[in-house]
Design an enzyme around this catalytic site. Sequence first.
Site, PDB file in Angstrom:
ATOM      1  N   LYS A  41       0.642  -1.643   0.896  1.00  0.00           N
ATOM      2  CA  LYS A  41      -0.158   0.258   0.302  1.00  0.00           C
ATOM      3  C   LYS A  41       0.442   1.403   0.089  1.00  0.00           C
ATOM      4  O   LYS A  41       0.479   2.342  -0.189  1.00  0.00           O
ATOM      5  CB  LYS A  41      -0.795  -0.462   1.004  1.00  0.00           C
ATOM      6  CG  LYS A  41      -1.875  -1.087   1.343  1.00  0.00           C
ATOM      7  CD  LYS A  41      -3.232  -0.305   0.255  1.00  0.00           C
ATOM      8  CE  LYS A  41      -4.371  -1.077   0.880  1.00  0.00           C
ATOM      9  NZ  LYS A  41      -5.358  -0.962  -0.361  1.00  0.00           N
ATOM     10  N   SER A  43       0.807  -9.889  -0.614  1.00  0.00           N
ATOM     11  CA  SER A  43      -0.491  -8.201  -0.661  1.00  0.00           C
ATOM     12  C   SER A  43       0.211  -8.059   0.842  1.00  0.00           C
ATOM     13  O   SER A  43       0.654  -6.468   0.826  1.00  0.00           O
ATOM     14  CB  SER A  43      -1.520  -7.969  -1.254  1.00  0.00           C
ATOM     15  OG  SER A  43      -2.497  -8.557  -0.123  1.00  0.00           O
TER      16      SER A  43
END
Length: 404
Positions: free
Chosen positions: A51, A300
């Site tokens: 992110k 992720s």
Amino acid sequence: MLTLDKFEQASEIVKKVTIPTKLVYSEYLSQQTGGKIYLKPENMQYTGAYKVRGAYYKISTMTEEERDRGLITASAGNHAQGVAYAAQKFGCKATIVMPTVTPLIKVNRTKNYGAEVILHGDVYDDASSYALKLAEEKGYTFVHPFDDLDIATGQGSIAMEIVQELPTVDYILVPVGGGGLITGVSTLAKMLNPKIKVVGVEPAAAASMTAALQAGEPVTLESANTIADGTAVKRVGEKIFPYAKENIDQILTVEDDELIGAFLDLVENHKMVVENSGLLAVSALKQLDLKGKKAVAILSGGNMDVITMSSIVQHGLIQRDRIFSVSVLLPDKAGELVRVATTIANENGNVIKLEHNQFVSTNRNAAVELRITMEAFGTEHKHQILNALEAEGFRPREIGAKLY
């Protein structure tokens, strides 16, 4: 618009705050699927997730006035850390609204990057509504975690790195929450090589992209109750959806139980801690025919608190019959416990917990109960132990296992 020039620009800019996450070849997953499987370990980023890419690139595109007003965002955790860390690098004030169920490790790490954290609501969508309200009241600049083309552009830098390192990649599997990551990855991947298949993977209990693609537009789910908290999003982004719709080749869903097994696989075979949302791509590999293909599964994030981790490990071991418990009834006389233990030892079972209940019956001579929790190599070995106990006349009854 999402353009190649912007993707190239973002790929250079995010290098200032990212750790190179070189592809990791997985011999274990390759054997399981018949293809060549590589992992993109974004769980190894400094903030524990990808992110930071989108957050840093987004803030880099802002004016000084937008930064000076202070930033605010809502996040289930990883975007929060990305914005907090990126804001710190730019010298901006950041306020982060997080759902009340956010794991403690994500809350504390966000605070450690200098951000103010406000806990509000049960899921991301509740936190987002409150963050937008605060932005309007206090004049903060809102940084959306996924429904923003600059955010998606920053996340797309992952695809640039994958294709540069593995130009002949056939499949890229991407976890999907709100859709920012898969929008960036799928759009850039198709620009670089239209033959690459981009597959999105969602938790079955929060399949907002699946619902959107079926309806032709974003729709709001009634709930998003999944252990994959980072992808527990009820509605995908409006601005990014046209790109996602055009560039995603396939969407798959994964049940929560499958994530538990995937966690064990990566811990034991790659010594990697990957959070539940980050395991979606690995969990979905078996749903595809990858024989002779090269596939990259994006991990992720890796921000999992130790309490959740211990629970996942326990459930995984039980799920795979590597830990199980049985109850046997024995006459209350000397030597019976030794006889049970010897039977288990002869089959290479490992006893890890014993409970002896003398009060299961009013006639202790007839029966006392012994509850045994033991370790096995898997389902076949478990049945081998149970059959041995049965052959010795113990009549084992399988019961729910607990390590503690």
